[in-house]
Design a protein around this motif. Sequence first.
Motif, short mmCIF file in Angstrom:
data_model
loop_
_atom_site.label_atom_id
_atom_site.label_comp_id
_atom_site.label_asym_id
_atom_site.label_seq_id
_atom_site.Cartn_x
_atom_site.Cartn_y
_atom_site.Cartn_z
N SER A 18 0.84 -1.19 0.00
CA SER A 18 0.00 0.00 0.00
C SER A 18 0.88 1.26 0.00
N ASP B 253 -2.52 -6.10 12.95
CA ASP B 253 -1.83 -5.08 12.15
C ASP B 253 -1.80 -3.75 12.90
N PRO C 106 -5.07 3.43 0.78
CA PRO C 106 -5.12 3.09 2.21
C PRO C 106 -5.19 1.58 2.46
N LEU C 107 -4.69 1.19 3.61
CA LEU C 107 -4.78 -0.21 4.03
C LEU C 107 -6.24 -0.57 4.29
N ARG D 250 -0.64 -0.98 11.89
CA ARG D 250 -0.76 0.18 11.01
C ARG D 250 -2.18 0.71 10.93
N VAL D 251 -3.13 -0.09 11.38
CA VAL D 251 -4.54 0.29 11.28
C VAL D 251 -5.17 0.28 12.67
N ASN D 252 -5.76 1.39 13.05
CA ASN D 252 -6.41 1.49 14.35
C ASN D 252 -7.61 0.55 14.41
N SER E 10 -9.57 -1.59 6.08
CA SER E 10 -10.06 -1.44 7.46
C SER E 10 -10.31 -2.82 8.05
N TRP E 11 -10.55 -2.87 9.36
CA TRP E 11 -10.85 -4.15 10.01
C TRP E 11 -12.18 -4.70 9.53
#
Length: 351
Positions: A108, A246, A113-114, A248-250, A116-117
């Motif tokens: 990415s 991960d 963007p990565l 990198r993602v909240n 999302s959950w």
Amino acid sequence: MKEFKHQELEEATCNYSKSYLIGKGSHGSIYKATLRSGQVVAIKTPSLGLCKVQNTSKVENEARILSSISPNQLIVNLLGISHDSTGHTVLVMEHMPGGMLHDLLHLSTIGSPLPSWRKRAKMAVQIARAVQFLHESKPLIIHRDIKSENILFDSKSRARLADFGLSVCINSFDPTSLPAGTIGYLDPSYTTPCKLSTKNDVFSFGVLLLEIISGTKAIDVSRTPASLVEWSRGLIEQNKIRKICDKRVNMPQHMEGVILNMLVLAIQCVSSDEESRPSMTEVVTKMESFRYPIWVDMVQSLVQLRSRKSPKTLSTSTITVVATTSGDHVGIAKKKLLLREILAGDDVLLH
């Protein structure tokens, strides 16, 4: 199966020019092409190396497997075949404009963007359903190469399972064929032809699920241990489960329960005991029973709609009330305990 004129495919790719190349692997090259009808397709040709040694069996096998499957939205479908001037089989496939999961997780860039959950949970279910579809097909099909590079996304961002070059149709399986797959995803129990079973795919899916959750590769030599499975097991043993996710993602609180459930399932799938691994039908059933917070999407859409219509948005208290009604995070301690109990019964981990 529809037979395409090879001349049309050559014209659509300017004689397979590199400028049309969108993918390359050990078994072949993939080109994006627009046919005379205006249809955009992906054309898969056997690699030059394999052509030179007269071994194009992987492409031919993929054609056989896919031609036996009814078109559906779970896999990348075969539209037809063609034959080049030397008689080698060329595949005309659906084009997947959304790219591959591997790139989405690991390559990415700014502006891309990565996932999302919420998106990760959704794609995991879609992939599970695709593998379940193969295992419930008549005759049964074992994919043997489930990995992030073989998960592509269509125009509606749906995950599709691709690349059936190593797949096996159980009623035409050669008992002398050697085990095959990709290191890191390959089931360590699959050591001889007689060990071939649907549980091999279950293991690979488990690795892929860990990859989706962690955002790290199945094999990473910069990590200790390099194996994603062993690395994840080690963190679970140390009760550092959150470190698998991960960074990198909240992660919103309302997704914690869902992701923890996915981790429990992933660890069950990669168990060293084949018999204790769930079937893909059981995997899908469990994943569909997870309480995906669909209401979150609804609230976000409502907030966006209200903000466009009026400078006033929904009150913070309203959102807070909705956001704390989820019970997804309830019982997380129990899920952590379950993970450790699963590992406690794993002979590979203990010995």
